[in-house]
Write a protein that holds these residues in place. Structure first.
Motif, short mmCIF file in Angstrom:
data_model
loop_
_atom_site.label_atom_id
_atom_site.label_comp_id
_atom_site.label_asym_id
_atom_site.label_seq_id
_atom_site.Cartn_x
_atom_site.Cartn_y
_atom_site.Cartn_z
N GLN A 121 2.34 11.93 21.32
CA GLN A 121 3.32 11.33 20.42
C GLN A 121 4.72 11.89 20.70
OE1 GLN A 121 3.07 9.10 17.99
NE2 GLN A 121 0.99 9.04 17.20
N GLY A 181 7.88 20.60 4.74
CA GLY A 181 9.08 20.63 3.92
C GLY A 181 10.19 19.73 4.43
N ARG A 182 9.86 18.85 5.37
CA ARG A 182 10.92 17.96 5.90
C ARG A 182 10.97 16.69 5.08
NH1 ARG A 182 8.15 20.22 9.98
NH2 ARG A 182 9.35 21.64 11.28
N SER A 183 12.17 16.18 4.86
CA SER A 183 12.29 14.99 4.04
C SER A 183 11.97 13.74 4.85
CB SER A 183 13.67 14.91 3.40
OG SER A 183 14.64 15.41 4.27
N VAL A 195 17.19 8.87 1.94
CA VAL A 195 16.42 10.08 2.22
C VAL A 195 15.48 10.34 1.07
CG1 VAL A 195 16.56 12.55 2.63
CG2 VAL A 195 18.25 11.00 3.63
N GLY A 233 9.04 15.25 10.67
CA GLY A 233 8.25 15.22 9.43
C GLY A 233 7.10 14.25 9.55
N ASP A 234 7.41 13.03 10.03
CA ASP A 234 6.37 12.02 10.17
C ASP A 234 5.29 12.47 11.14
OD1 ASP A 234 7.69 10.51 8.41
OD2 ASP A 234 7.98 8.76 9.71
N THR A 291 7.25 16.85 1.53
CA THR A 291 5.94 17.33 1.08
C THR A 291 5.52 18.50 1.95
OG1 THR A 291 4.81 15.81 2.57
CG2 THR A 291 5.18 15.04 0.33
N ALA A 292 4.47 19.18 1.52
CA ALA A 292 4.02 20.38 2.23
C ALA A 292 3.50 20.03 3.61
CB ALA A 292 2.93 21.10 1.43
N GLU A 293 2.75 18.90 3.71
CA GLU A 293 2.17 18.59 5.03
C GLU A 293 3.24 18.19 6.04
OE1 GLU A 293 1.30 14.80 2.57
OE2 GLU A 293 1.50 16.93 2.22
N ARG A 294 4.43 17.87 5.55
CA ARG A 294 5.53 17.58 6.46
C ARG A 294 6.29 18.85 6.82
NH1 ARG A 294 7.06 12.36 6.65
NH2 ARG A 294 9.19 12.96 7.19
N LYS A 330 0.84 -1.21 0.00
CA LYS A 330 0.00 0.00 0.00
C LYS A 330 0.88 1.26 0.00
CE LYS A 330 -1.41 2.05 3.50
NZ LYS A 330 -0.29 2.88 3.90
N ILE A 353 4.59 7.15 16.75
CA ILE A 353 5.62 7.39 15.74
C ILE A 353 7.00 7.06 16.33
CG2 ILE A 353 6.72 9.16 14.33
CD1 ILE A 353 4.10 9.20 13.26
N ARG A 359 12.62 9.60 5.75
CA ARG A 359 13.63 8.55 5.68
C ARG A 359 12.91 7.29 5.23
NH1 ARG A 359 18.95 7.36 6.73
NH2 ARG A 359 19.31 9.55 7.17
N HIS A 372 9.68 4.54 14.74
CA HIS A 372 10.99 5.00 14.30
C HIS A 372 12.10 4.24 14.99
CE1 HIS A 372 10.91 8.72 11.75
NE2 HIS A 372 9.63 8.39 11.85
N ARG A 396 -1.55 16.12 10.49
CA ARG A 396 -2.50 16.64 9.50
C ARG A 396 -3.59 15.63 9.20
NH1 ARG A 396 -1.06 21.00 9.25
NH2 ARG A 396 1.09 21.67 9.05
N TYR A 404 8.12 4.95 4.75
CA TYR A 404 8.65 5.71 5.88
C TYR A 404 7.70 5.55 7.07
CZ TYR A 404 5.35 9.19 4.11
OH TYR A 404 4.22 9.83 3.68
N GLY A 405 7.96 6.28 8.12
CA GLY A 405 7.30 6.05 9.41
C GLY A 405 5.78 6.03 9.39
N VAL A 406 5.16 7.06 8.79
CA VAL A 406 3.71 7.19 8.90
C VAL A 406 2.96 5.99 8.30
CG1 VAL A 406 1.72 8.62 8.34
CG2 VAL A 406 3.86 9.67 9.04
N PRO A 407 3.23 5.62 7.02
CA PRO A 407 2.50 4.46 6.48
C PRO A 407 2.77 3.17 7.26
CG PRO A 407 4.15 5.25 4.93
CD PRO A 407 4.06 6.28 6.00
N GLU A 451 14.81 15.50 11.78
CA GLU A 451 14.06 15.88 10.58
C GLU A 451 13.01 14.83 10.21
OE1 GLU A 451 16.47 16.96 7.31
OE2 GLU A 451 14.76 17.31 5.99
N TYR A 452 13.42 13.56 10.23
CA TYR A 452 12.51 12.50 9.76
C TYR A 452 11.38 12.28 10.73
CZ TYR A 452 16.94 12.09 7.45
OH TYR A 452 18.09 12.39 6.80
#
Lengths: 913, 117
Positions: free
Chosen positions: A69, B72-74, B63, A44-45, B67-70, A2, B43, B76, B47, A51, B25-28, A40-41
């Protein structure tokens, strides 16, 4: 399998909208604790997830979840910085070597540096060591003072019952309670678990076989004394040892003195007029941190215990039941006055309790925790002269100040000493040192120095301990210093001092820019001297303050010793315990009077300084229709007393020898004449006191009431210490054989003493003891003298340390101004001009310090002087003297450096340019 | 290389990464875990596990795009390595062996319906 679904909301809108932003503070927190390489990672997550949740569950819940979190990220995994992350090492092949690998290099460099500047290092270490040593000694002192009576089991439940009251406009604050009070407590207060009493009967001449030894520390105690106070019983039964009359418990030391190694239990000793006592036990020596120190404890029922509340007294201690408040006992004790004392007031004064109270008289009991006696209690007839919590505060503050001085000093000197190391810093930076490493290096150096200083300080303390013990009146041993408690305090404290004191040079030096430094440019950080100037001024504020205090204390002491006390205290020899002569007293006295170097002899049980009999009586004076009772001190003297002591008579006559009428005559002092309303002490129109009548109240029985006629008035003399105003004194005719006073006139004192001793030995087998009146007078002010001496020592130390600091500062600035001085010389400045230029800079600082210190010290010392009824005024010259002293010491310190700098050949100092 | 033990969460995360068609990456990963297990994960935990698996050599990371919702952070992005696949296979074999050693009908006797793996 997915892919994350694309965000359903508009990507531009919510970013601007504050409500759709995660909480800012949580983000800040995250940014602070998460290691940068992970931040950063994970952030970002977190944002992305936030959101999505906003769209799913709304902003409020999303924000709450976000905080949760973030909090979950506060784990070692996220907070650990990359240096320790093994996999991170692959990212940075040229990482800084770990701290410990560099430590040996730091230490090598540190030792080389210290060695190269031996004088500087020595000044630095000695300054700090002196400060630390002083501080250690004071800590020892303060800790000991605070530990008084805390070793007793249940010390928090032991209280002492004391009597206070007011009679005839004079406050009574006694350290003991009426004799029957203890029993009444046990009977009437259910909260009292145990009561134990102590009486003292003065010194005893103790006879053992043929030896007679005077024992000062004898007390008579209830049999449960050793159950209330945790003084270990070494031999004999803790509870039953003192139940019978004429039984005795000895301290270990005294037992050894009389009986050597043999078992003293069952042996007998004879105690003066009380007769034979059987030794039933041996207790450990009373610990030094106890508010009493007795060596012999007799059973209380071997001495007469009055049954009257108003005419008996015993030191009364009680132990409360657990969880019982002392207030309750205090409330219950209020009833004692009506129940027990009222009948006695009727008996003694012929007044009912309400009449008695109407005149402003009252009685009451107060209860002091046993642990507070040593520091807070200052009542009449304390078992021992107690200390004062004031001194604990003063010394703690001084310790803090001296430590502060030493630290400031250490800081200044370290900064000055490392000024020459800017090149090293430059090179290290060029070779890849980061700032943090340099900071660590300098901190390590300063900690090393502090530890060296601590070692030296411990040595100093050992060396100074005997002197300090003498000054402070304590018996500390080396074991006290090297105790775990002191060391566990001292070592971390030193590390802290090292870190604090080293932090300034560490941060200043490590901030140098290598380019500037290596080019030989000026070091901006070391040029701005305001901080160091402030520190030096602060140091001088403290030292000038202590100097002023020392001068004031010294002046007051001199004043007390030189003030006309109203009697001639020089050349008076006092023989002790002459009552043992018994019937031979008069013969011995006239025998002494015949000696050529003895001018006068008098029976002198009552003396204005040192050991003296005490007598207090109610003096009834009829003034018109009114009868007033004054509670006054009394002296019993013979006709030789006034001439021998050199007390002047203002009016009337002295007692006449062996005249039967004299027993109804009294002499008053001027204060008594004024207090009794007998007119003018010097006679004159207000009416002469001569011929006026007064009578004594005695113990209330008819037989003890007697009437006297005033025959003379003596000039006021200080029969109490100068803390008090001269009180009314009534002198009765009578001989107190307790002591003999001799006015002597001789150049060969040893021969006279030997002569008297021979005659004494011929009369009695008792030990021969004597003292001089002026010595006795001086020991009255021993605690003031002690304070004065301690202040003197501390003032010296403070000035010494401050001067070391000043020296460091001066060394640094003159070093920096080498070129300026060179240019000035080239342009024609004279040596004197340059020295003045350098000196005025520091004199300004001292002037500021004087301005700050004077009001503070002046105020504090005037408070101290407030304790004395007779005291000096603090004159401006004291401040001037303190300032002058500080300034002159400073000039001596800086002068050397200034002259050296001024004499340098300008060619040398300007060559480098 | 010494035998590496996999914890339960580690195994689950490794499986999720293995099951995805591209780098994740982490969220999915977190969402997938929640969907499949019904439990919630933070999270931070995800991680931590991802990095630990990378440290063990079962995952590799790179890396990825911002995206905007992040903000602008990249990202991993993690991908399965051969060693990771091997570890999963070994794990599955262990499980299968254990399953097979359960006596016939035992679970049915307890009143459970069993779908064979």
């Amino acid at each position: 399998m997915k892919k994350p679904s694309k965000l359903p909301s508009d990507p531009d809108g919510p970013v601007e909208d504050g409500a759709f932003q995660p909480p800012r503070w949580a983000d800040r927190l995250l940014e602070w604790f998460v290691a940068p390489h992970l931040l950063e990672y994970v952030q970002g997550d977190l944002h992305e997830n936030f959101r999505k949740r906003v769209a799913q569950v709304g902003p409020a819940r999303a924000r709450r979840e976000y905080v949760r979190q973030v909090m979950h990220c506060f784990t070692p995994f996220f907070t650990r910085r990359p240096a320790a992350q093994p996999f991170h090492r692959f990212d940075n092949e040229y990482a800084n070597p770990p701290f410990f690998a560099m430590l040996s290099n730091y230490l090598t460099i540190a030792f080389r540096n210290l060695w190269r500047h031996k004088a500087f290092t020595a000044i630095n270490i000695i300054g700090l060591a002196v400060g630390l040593a002083t501080c250690l000694l004071i800590v020892l002192f303060v800790v000991h003072e605070l530990s008084y009576d805390r070793y007793h089991a249940d010390s928090d439940r032991i209280y002492r019952m004391t009597l206070y009251g007011r009679m005839d406009d004079k406050d009574i604050d006694l350290a003991y309670a009426p004799g029957p009070a203890g029993q009444a407590l046990l009977r009437d207060c259910p909260g009292v678990e145990a009561v134990t009493r102590l009486r003292r009967e003065g010194a005893f001449l103790v006879k053992h076989h043929q030896d007679i030894i005077k024992e000062e520390n004898v007390a008579f105690v209830d049999s449960n004394f050793f159950s209330v106070f945790s003084i270990p019983m070494l031999k004999g039964h803790r509870v039953r040892a003192l139940t019978e009359p004429n039984t005795l418990v000895l301290s270990q030391t005294v037992a050894r003195k009389y009986f050597g190694e043999t078992d003293p239990v069952g042996k007998t000793l004879s105690l003066g007029q009380l007769g034979l006592f059987r030794v039933t036990g041996v207790c450990a020596d009373v610990p030094s941190n106890t508010h009493f120190h007795y060596d012999m404890f007799g059973s209380l029922n071997s001495v007469r215990n009055g049954s009257k509340w108003l005419a008996s007294g015993a030191y009364t201690y009680l132990r409360l039941r657990k969880g019982y408040p002392i207030q309750q006992v205090e409330d219950q004790s209020r009833g004692f006055v009506a129940r027990y004392i009222a009948p006695e007031i009727k008996e003694f004064f012929g007044q009912s309790l309400s009449e008695f109270r109407q005149k402003g008289n009252r009685f009451g009991f107060s209860f002091q925790p046993v642990t507070a006696i040593h520091l807070y209690s200052d009542l009449d007839d304390e078992l021992e002269a107690n200390s004062d919590v004031k001194y604990v505060y003063i010394f703690s503050v001084i310790a803090l100040f001296i430590l502060l001085l030493a630290c400031i000093n250490f800081m200044n000197l370290s900064t000055a000493g490392s000024a020459g190391r800017s090149r090293e810093v430059g090179i290290r930076k060029v070779l890849g040192s980061v700032r943090r490493q340099l900071v660590v290096q300098f901190l390590a150096e300063s900690v090393l120095l502090t530890l060296l200083a601590l070692g030296l300080a411990l040595g100093l303390v050992l060396l100074l301990l005997p002197g300090f013990n003498g000054l402070a009146g304590k018996q500390f041993t080396a074991a006290d210093i090297f105790s775990i408690r002191i060391l566990t305090g001292a070592i971390p404290a030193c590390l802290l001092i090292g870190l604090l004191a080293g932090s300034y040079p560490a941060f200043v030096l490590s901030s140098f820019k290598p380019v500037t430094v290596l080019k030989g440019g000026l070091q901006a950080g070391l040029r701005s001297g305001w901080l160091r100037n402030t520190l030096v001024t602060g140091q001088f504020v403290v030292s000038i303050g202590i100097l002023i205090a020392t001068i004031v204390a010294d002046q007051q002491l001199r004043f007390m010793q030189n003030k006309k006390v109203g009697f001639d205290k020089e050349q008076v020899l006092v023989l002790h315990d002459t009552h043992v002569l018994g019937s031979k007293f008069d013969g011995f006295k006239s025998e002494l009077a015949r000696l050529s170097s003895v001018v006068g002899v008098s029976a002198a049980g009552f003396l204005p300084a040192g050991a003296s009999s005490q007598s207090v009586d109610g003096i009834q004076v009829r003034n018109g229709a009114r009868t007033v009772i004054h509670r006054s001190k009394g002296y019993f003297i013979d006709e030789d007393y006034l001439p021998t002591l050199g007390i002047r008579l203002v009016l009337g006559r002295n007692f006449k020898k062996a005249s039967p009428s004299e027993s109804a005559s009294v002499l008053l002092n001027e204060a008594a004449v004024r207090a009794y309303g007998f007119g003018n002490p010097a006679g004159g129109p207000a009416g002469s006191p001569i011929g006026r009548q007064l009578s004594t109240v005695g113990d209330g029985t008819e037989g003890s009431k007697r009437t006297y006629t005033v025959v003379g008035v003596v000039k006021d003399f200080h029969f109490e210490s100068m803390h008090q105003h001269i009180a009314p004194l009534v002198m009765f005719y009578g001989e107190d054989h307790g002591q003999l006073a001799l006015r002597i006139r001789t150049d060969d004192l040893p021969r006279l003493l030997n002569d008297i001793e021979q005659r004494w030995k011929a009369e009695t087998g008792n030990p021969f003891a004597y003292s001089f009146l002026n010595d006795r007078f001086n020991t009255m002010y021993q605690s003031e003298r002690r304070i004065g001496q301690l202040f003197g020592v501390f003032a010296g130390l403070a000035v010494l340390i401050s001067c070391l600091g000043l020296f460091g500062l001066a060394a640094l600035t003159t070093h920096q101004r080498t070129k300026e001085i060179g240019v000035r010389k080239v342009l024609g400045a004279s040596v004197a001009g340059i020295v003045t230029l350098l000196l005025t800079q520091y004199l300004k600082l001292i002037l500021i310090a004087l301005a700050i210190a004077s009001p503070i010290a002046g105020y504090t010392m005037s408070r101290w002087l407030g304790d004395f009824a007779y005291r000096i005024d603090i004159g401006w010259w004291i401040f001037a003297l303190a300032g002058g002293l500080a300034a002159s010491v400073a000039v001596l310190t800086v002068g050397y450096l200034a002259i050296k700098a001024a004499l340098t050949n300008p060619v040398k100092s300007l060559r480098a340019e | 290389m010494k035998k590496t033990v996999l914890g339960e969460l580690e195994e689950l995360v490794l499986l999720v990464v293995a099951a995805s068609s591209e780098d994740v990456y982490g969220v999915p990963v977190m969402e997938q875990l929640q969907q499949q297990t019904g439990r919630s994960f933070t999270i931070g935990a995800v991680h931590t596990t991802l990095y630990r698996l990378e440290e063990k050599g079962f995952l590799s990371s790179s890396v990825g795009g911002a995206t905007a919702e992040r903000g602008g952070r990249s990202k991993r992005l993690f991908a399965l390595t051969a060693a990771g696949g091997q570890a999963l296979l070994e794990m599955q074999q262990v499980r299968t062996r254990l399953w097979q050693s359960i006596p016939q009908g035992k679970l049915q006797l307890l009143g459970l319906s069993v779908n064979p793996m």
